[in-house]
Design a protein around this motif. Structure first.
Motif, PDB file in Angstrom:
ATOM      1  N   VAL A   1       0.839  -1.198   0.000  1.00  0.00           N
ATOM      2  CA  VAL A   1       0.000   0.000   0.000  1.00  0.00           C
ATOM      3  C   VAL A   1       0.875   1.248   0.000  1.00  0.00           C
ATOM      4  CG1 VAL A   1      -1.828   1.256   1.189  1.00  0.00           C
ATOM      5  CG2 VAL A   1      -1.736  -1.240   1.340  1.00  0.00           C
ATOM      6  N   GLY A   2       0.669   2.094  -1.001  1.00  0.00           N
ATOM      7  CA  GLY A   2       1.337   3.389  -1.056  1.00  0.00           C
ATOM      8  C   GLY A   2       0.307   4.505  -1.138  1.00  0.00           C
ATOM      9  N   THR A   3       0.612   5.631  -0.530  1.00  0.00           N
ATOM     10  CA  THR A   3      -0.271   6.791  -0.633  1.00  0.00           C
ATOM     11  C   THR A   3       0.557   8.038  -0.888  1.00  0.00           C
ATOM     12  OG1 THR A   3      -0.286   7.394   1.730  1.00  0.00           O
ATOM     13  CG2 THR A   3      -1.901   5.749   0.998  1.00  0.00           C
ATOM     14  N   VAL A   4      -0.046   8.984  -1.595  1.00  0.00           N
ATOM     15  CA  VAL A   4       0.565  10.290  -1.819  1.00  0.00           C
ATOM     16  C   VAL A   4      -0.406  11.334  -1.305  1.00  0.00           C
ATOM     17  CG1 VAL A   4       1.382  11.949  -3.528  1.00  0.00           C
ATOM     18  CG2 VAL A   4       1.911   9.523  -3.806  1.00  0.00           C
ATOM     19  N   THR A   5       0.020  12.082  -0.323  1.00  0.00           N
ATOM     20  CA  THR A   5      -0.791  13.111   0.349  1.00  0.00           C
ATOM     21  C   THR A   5      -2.200  12.577   0.655  1.00  0.00           C
ATOM     22  OG1 THR A   5      -1.163  15.509   0.364  1.00  0.00           O
ATOM     23  CG2 THR A   5      -1.592  14.359  -1.744  1.00  0.00           C
ATOM     24  N   GLY A   6      -2.238  11.357   1.206  1.00  0.00           N
ATOM     25  CA  GLY A   6      -3.493  10.667   1.495  1.00  0.00           C
ATOM     26  C   GLY A   6      -4.278  11.328   2.622  1.00  0.00           C
ATOM     27  N   ALA A   7      -5.605  11.333   2.466  1.00  0.00           N
ATOM     28  CA  ALA A   7      -6.473  11.960   3.465  1.00  0.00           C
ATOM     29  C   ALA A   7      -7.617  11.029   3.842  1.00  0.00           C
ATOM     30  CB  ALA A   7      -7.029  13.280   2.932  1.00  0.00           C
ATOM     31  N   ASN A   8      -8.044  11.132   5.082  1.00  0.00           N
ATOM     32  CA  ASN A   8      -9.142  10.326   5.636  1.00  0.00           C
ATOM     33  C   ASN A   8     -10.448  11.095   5.428  1.00  0.00           C
ATOM     34  OD1 ASN A   8     -11.027   8.993   7.223  1.00  0.00           O
ATOM     35  ND2 ASN A   8      -9.655   8.756   8.981  1.00  0.00           N
TER      36      ASN A   8
ATOM     37  N   TYR B   1      -0.980  19.850  -3.144  1.00  0.00           N
ATOM     38  CA  TYR B   1      -1.228  19.886  -4.588  1.00  0.00           C
ATOM     39  C   TYR B   1       0.049  19.942  -5.415  1.00  0.00           C
ATOM     40  CZ  TYR B   1      -6.104  19.801  -3.671  1.00  0.00           C
ATOM     41  OH  TYR B   1      -7.345  19.377  -3.258  1.00  0.00           O
ATOM     42  N   ASP B   2       1.160  20.336  -4.811  1.00  0.00           N
ATOM     43  CA  ASP B   2       2.441  20.215  -5.508  1.00  0.00           C
ATOM     44  C   ASP B   2       2.712  18.751  -5.856  1.00  0.00           C
ATOM     45  OD1 ASP B   2       2.927  22.944  -5.266  1.00  0.00           O
ATOM     46  OD2 ASP B   2       4.127  22.719  -3.435  1.00  0.00           O
ATOM     47  N   LEU B   3       2.314  17.859  -4.952  1.00  0.00           N
ATOM     48  CA  LEU B   3       2.575  16.435  -5.145  1.00  0.00           C
ATOM     49  C   LEU B   3       1.664  15.797  -6.192  1.00  0.00           C
ATOM     50  CD1 LEU B   3       3.287  15.517  -1.447  1.00  0.00           C
ATOM     51  CD2 LEU B   3       4.767  14.913  -3.364  1.00  0.00           C
TER      52      LEU B   3
END
Length: 308
Positions: free
Chosen positions: A134-141, A284-286
């Motif tokens: 599992v990978g996330t980029v700037t992940g949010a709940n 949002y840069d990511l």
């Protein structure tokens, strides 16, 4: 890249997806695969496919970027519903499709989620054991956001409003659809929007930089009540055991990806887990800026190669 439609057999609509192939792809060979999930109110052509999907495919992975049910080019009515249970179920249907492909190694399927797709990826992996990393980029709940910032920290009041709107629609009124962002950065400034994440979301989604026909950032409030009681990280201490790589920027805003990333890395039962902070860059840069995306991929690519 190939565009396909996946039959959602539990419901009555198809899931739209784009498959990105590695260089010199040979359909007689077996490849590791990554499911790439788009942000809240977004679509597969915004960051999950055209940025991270393409980049990971170049590194030797088959990547499938899909549109959530009710969103993008996928089916489901009313449009623009953000249903956490269905969003998680979509991952199972995409996985079902992957395991039927002769060129996908069913024992090497991972997931990558961006923004809200990150929270959904984590939640899906807890009960979908075919997902191995599992990978996330700037992940949010999303559940946390629906109890906090997205409802002005008044979840009970929001639920009351949702109930009234649902009753009105059940009695024949038109479905209410909210636009989640101002129409332009200039309008955001005029409205006095100063939060980094909300303003930068407008700069991304409401300008040619990120605009796509299906990435409209709209919501249907009458169908949001379940999200208020949902939590992407529920039971992570018990069920989230896969290797985990969480990437965030250190320029924080109201969407809380840094906070959520720190929390899930602390709570996950995963023996292999990493919290990667990209310094000097924001949520949002990511999504698409070359330098922070390259830094994120510098961590994610070896992570997937090691664990898939």
């Amino acid at each position: 890249m190939e565009s396909i439609m996946i039959r959602n057999h539990d419901m009555y609509w198809d899931i739209a997806a784009d498959i990105y192939f590695p260089p010199n792809f040979d359909k007689t060979k077996k490849y590791p695969a990554i499911i790439s999930a788009h942000p809240l109110g977004s679509c597969k052509e915004q960051t999950s496919g055209n940025v991270y999907g393409e980049a990971l495919a170049k590194e030797g992975f088959v990547v499938i970027a899909f549109d959530a049910s009710f969103q993008g080019a996928s089916g489901g009515e009313p449009r623009f519903i953000e249903d956490p249970v269905q969003r998680v179920e979509d991952f199972r249907h995409v996985t079902d499709y992957l395991v039927t492909l002769p060129y996908v190694d069913e024992d090497r399927i991972g997931v990558l989620g961006i923004c809200g797709g990150g929270g959904y990826s984590i939640n899906a992996a807890m009960t979908e054991r075919r997902i191995k990393a599992v990978g996330t980029v700037t992940g949010a709940n999303y559940g946390r956001l629906m109890r906090e910032g997205f409802v002005n920290y008044d979840p009970i009041g929001a639920l009351e409003d949702m109930a009234k709107q649902r009753t009105a629609e059940a009695r024949g009124e038109a479905v209410k659809v909210n636009d989640l962002l101002p129409p332009s950065p200039e309008e955001a400034k005029r409205r006095g929007i100063t939060d980094r994440d909300l303003y930068e979301a407008t700069k991304y989604y409401r300008t040619p930089r990120g605009q796509k026909p299906h990435g409209l950032n709209r919501s249907v409030p009458s169908h949001q009540a379940a999200a208020v009681g949902w939590d992407a990280f529920h039971l992570a201490e018990v069920l989230l055991t896969q290797p985990l790589c969480v990437v965030v920027g250190d320029k924080v805003g109201a969407f809380g990806a840094y906070r959520d990333g720190s929390e899930i890395v602390g709570r996950a039962a995963s023996k292999k887990k990493e919290f990667v902070v990209i310094e000097g860059w924001s949520h949002y840069d990511l999504y698409d800026k070359p330098e922070p995306v390259a830094q994120a991929l510098a961590k994610l690519v070896p992570f997937y190669k090691e664990n898939l």
